[in-house]
Design an enzyme around this catalytic site. Structure first.
Site, short mmCIF file in Angstrom:
data_model
loop_
_atom_site.label_atom_id
_atom_site.label_comp_id
_atom_site.label_asym_id
_atom_site.label_seq_id
_atom_site.Cartn_x
_atom_site.Cartn_y
_atom_site.Cartn_z
N THR A 1 -5.82 1.50 -5.44
CA THR A 1 -5.40 0.10 -5.23
C THR A 1 -6.01 -0.83 -6.28
O THR A 1 -5.33 -1.70 -6.83
CB THR A 1 -5.85 -0.42 -3.85
OG1 THR A 1 -5.48 0.51 -2.84
CG2 THR A 1 -5.22 -1.78 -3.55
N HIS B 1 -1.46 3.41 4.69
CA HIS B 1 -2.43 4.19 3.91
C HIS B 1 -2.51 5.61 4.45
O HIS B 1 -2.38 5.81 5.65
CB HIS B 1 -3.81 3.51 3.98
CG HIS B 1 -4.78 4.00 2.95
ND1 HIS B 1 -5.45 5.21 3.05
CD2 HIS B 1 -5.18 3.45 1.78
CE1 HIS B 1 -6.21 5.37 1.98
NE2 HIS B 1 -6.08 4.32 1.20
N ASP C 1 1.42 -0.03 -4.95
CA ASP C 1 0.23 0.11 -5.81
C ASP C 1 0.12 1.49 -6.47
O ASP C 1 -0.26 1.61 -7.63
CB ASP C 1 -1.07 -0.26 -5.06
CG ASP C 1 -1.34 0.57 -3.81
OD1 ASP C 1 -0.45 1.32 -3.37
OD2 ASP C 1 -2.47 0.45 -3.27
N HIS C 2 0.50 2.55 -5.73
CA HIS C 2 0.38 3.93 -6.25
C HIS C 2 1.11 4.83 -5.28
O HIS C 2 1.57 4.38 -4.23
CB HIS C 2 -1.09 4.34 -6.39
CG HIS C 2 -1.90 4.08 -5.14
ND1 HIS C 2 -1.78 4.84 -4.00
CD2 HIS C 2 -2.79 3.10 -4.85
CE1 HIS C 2 -2.57 4.37 -3.07
NE2 HIS C 2 -3.20 3.29 -3.54
N GLU D 1 0.82 -1.21 0.00
CA GLU D 1 0.00 0.00 0.00
C GLU D 1 0.86 1.27 0.00
O GLU D 1 1.73 1.44 0.86
CB GLU D 1 -0.94 -0.01 1.21
CG GLU D 1 -1.84 1.21 1.33
CD GLU D 1 -2.73 1.44 0.11
OE1 GLU D 1 -3.34 0.47 -0.38
OE2 GLU D 1 -2.81 2.60 -0.36
C1 GP9 Z 1 -9.17 -0.49 0.60
C2 GP9 Z 1 -7.74 -0.46 0.17
C3 GP9 Z 1 -7.18 0.94 0.10
O1 GP9 Z 1 -9.73 -1.78 0.64
O2 GP9 Z 1 -7.53 -1.19 -0.98
O3 GP9 Z 1 -7.70 1.61 -0.97
P1 GP9 Z 1 -7.01 2.82 -1.73
O4 GP9 Z 1 -7.60 4.06 -1.13
O5 GP9 Z 1 -5.54 2.79 -1.55
O6 GP9 Z 1 -7.42 2.58 -3.12
MN MN Z 2 -3.87 1.75 -2.24
#
Ligand code: GP9
Ligand code: MN
Length: 423
Positions: free
Chosen positions: A84, A199, A258-259, A38
């Site tokens: 994500t 996150h 992921d980003h 994440e």
């Molecule tokens: C939520 C997680 C986080 O289930 O995948 O989401 P994001 O905000 O990073 O897309």
């Molecule tokens: Mn994410």
């Protein structure tokens, strides 16, 4: 219609990059574990805090090639508003996400020819793991269309207060509790684990860390270091557990950021982090690098400088598994192939190649960071646009309904039910 799909197939076929024999089928028959890291950005790898402390000592070690791991330092996220889920979409389909809205939510009922379905028909058990409710990002629908037989969502985890923060499970208890589910899967398996606790806004519970936050005048940026360090420890613990379980030497592990985690709103602090006067649009584009690690048993690792993006991972993995994807509609190319295309389209129209960064219409030389003649970027912009347009056509027209790669068996979505599985 079907004439569109013919054009697209001709395009993707002619762009196919033949596998590198040094990597092809090296992981044939092995298990697969994807780990979504994440919000992890590449600047954190090998970064040292002002007092000299490493933030991600374990990942830094992997980047040197420890544990048969290859690290791609010039790898970029290509996500849009689906965050994500957009990254997941690219990893498994090698199609681009949409420029308007999350494809998981907008096109969950489309026909796909995704990696889980491809592996499932080859006798792999397929499972996704995530410590949040299954409906988030419409995953419970999309995962069926991708061919996941099983989805271990928050219902399968101990979601007590000390194990969770904002969206769900913290990485350490998440990975601990995932281990028994993983070892109970029928082998070979294809799985993905989606981490969550690094996150935005990154604040942590005191008892979970002793790492000193940053001192860059921005609490989000300061906390990012603590939180990334926690993720690093969680992954180290997971690698140890995989070794103990015996899975480590028969499993390919693909870990990817992921980003971005730190948006342009935090550029003032990021300038301090990176020791720069300011973050320019060129710098900001470079900050879209996210780490990609691939552990391949028995294959020597190390840091490589190949440029690539999230759409390139599926063809890479399929080559490692010894599966030829020449007849699939895919927009990425195998990162290990000598013919890999080092061109990375982004949904905002930017394009990065191994030579140039095309950012907001300006073209920069990567090595100097200086602007160069705009015409130098034109051929790359044209190819990137074509790829994005074709990918959009596939998704908006649900064109894979009309396309049948030899031997591909579509998932029987009506037979998949994530409600019947109980803890
Ligand atoms: C939520 C997680 C986080 O289930 O995948 O989401 P994001 O905000 O990073 O897309
Ligand atoms: Mn994410």
């Amino acid at each position: 219609d079907s004439s569109d799909i013919n054009d697209i197939q001709n395009f993707t076929k002619s762009n196919f990059a033949a596998p590198n024999p040094e990597y092809y089928a090296k992981a044939k028959g092995m298990n697969v574990i994807y780990i979504s890291l994440e919000s992890l950005q590449s600047f954190i790898i090998n970064y040292k805090m002002p007092d000299g402390t490493e933030v991600t000592p374990f990942l830094n070690k992997l980047a040197t090639g420890v544990d048969n791991t290859t690290y791609f330092k010039n790898f970029f996220h290509q996500t849009g508003s689906g965050k994500t889920s957009d990254a997941e979409f690219m990893m498994e389909n090698s199609l681009f996400p949409l420029s308007q809205g999350p494809v998981f939510q907008m096109k969950g009922f489309n026909a796909y020819q995704a990696a889980p379905a491809m592996m499932n028909q080859r006798g792999y058990e397929t499972a996704a793991f995530h410590g949040n409710v299954k409906s988030f990002w419409n995953r419970d629908q999309m995962y069926k269309s991708l061919g996941y037989e099983r989805f271990f969502d928050s219902k399968y985890y101990d979601m007590s207060a000390e194990n969770t923060k904002n969206y769900g499970m913290k990485d350490k208890p998440f990975l601990k509790e995932t281990m028994p589910y993983l070892t109970n899967l029928k082998q070979p398996f294809y799985s993905k684990l989606i981490l969550l606790s690094n996150h935005f806004p990154f604040g942590m519970d005191k008892e979970d860390t002793t790492f000193k936050p940053g001192d860059f005048g921005d609490s989000v940026v300061n906390n990012y270091f603590q939180s990334a360090n926690y993720m690093d420890q969680a992954i180290e613990q997971f690698f140890t557990d995989l070794k103990k379980s015996g899975l480590f030497d028969k499993t390919v592990i693909v870990m990817y950021g992921d980003h971005y985690g730190l948006s342009e709103n935090h550029n003032d602090a990021m300038a301090k982090v990176l020791g720069k006067d300011q973050i320019t649009p060129f710098d900001n584009a470079q900050l879209q690098r996210v780490p990609l690690f691939i552990h391949i048993p028995k294959v020597a690792g190390g840091t490589v400088s190949t440029y690539g993006g999230e759409v390139d991972v599926r063809p890479t993995l399929m080559s490692l598994l010894g599966i030829n994807t020449k007849n699939y509609i895919q927009f990425g190319t195998d990162l290990f192939s000598k013919q890999h295309h080092q061109i990375i389209p982004f949904r905002n129209g930017d394009v990065i190649t191994n030579k140039y960064s095309i950012v907001g219409g300006d073209v920069y030389d990567n090595s100097s960071g200086q602007k160069v003649e705009a015409s130098l970027g034109k051929p790359y912009e044209d190819v990137a646009k074509k790829m994005l347009d074709y990918s959009d056509k596939v998704i908006y027209g649900d064109l894979l309904r009309f396309y049948h790669p030899k031997g591909f068996v579509p998932p029987d979505v009506s037979k998949i039910n994530y409600n019947t599985d109980q803890k």
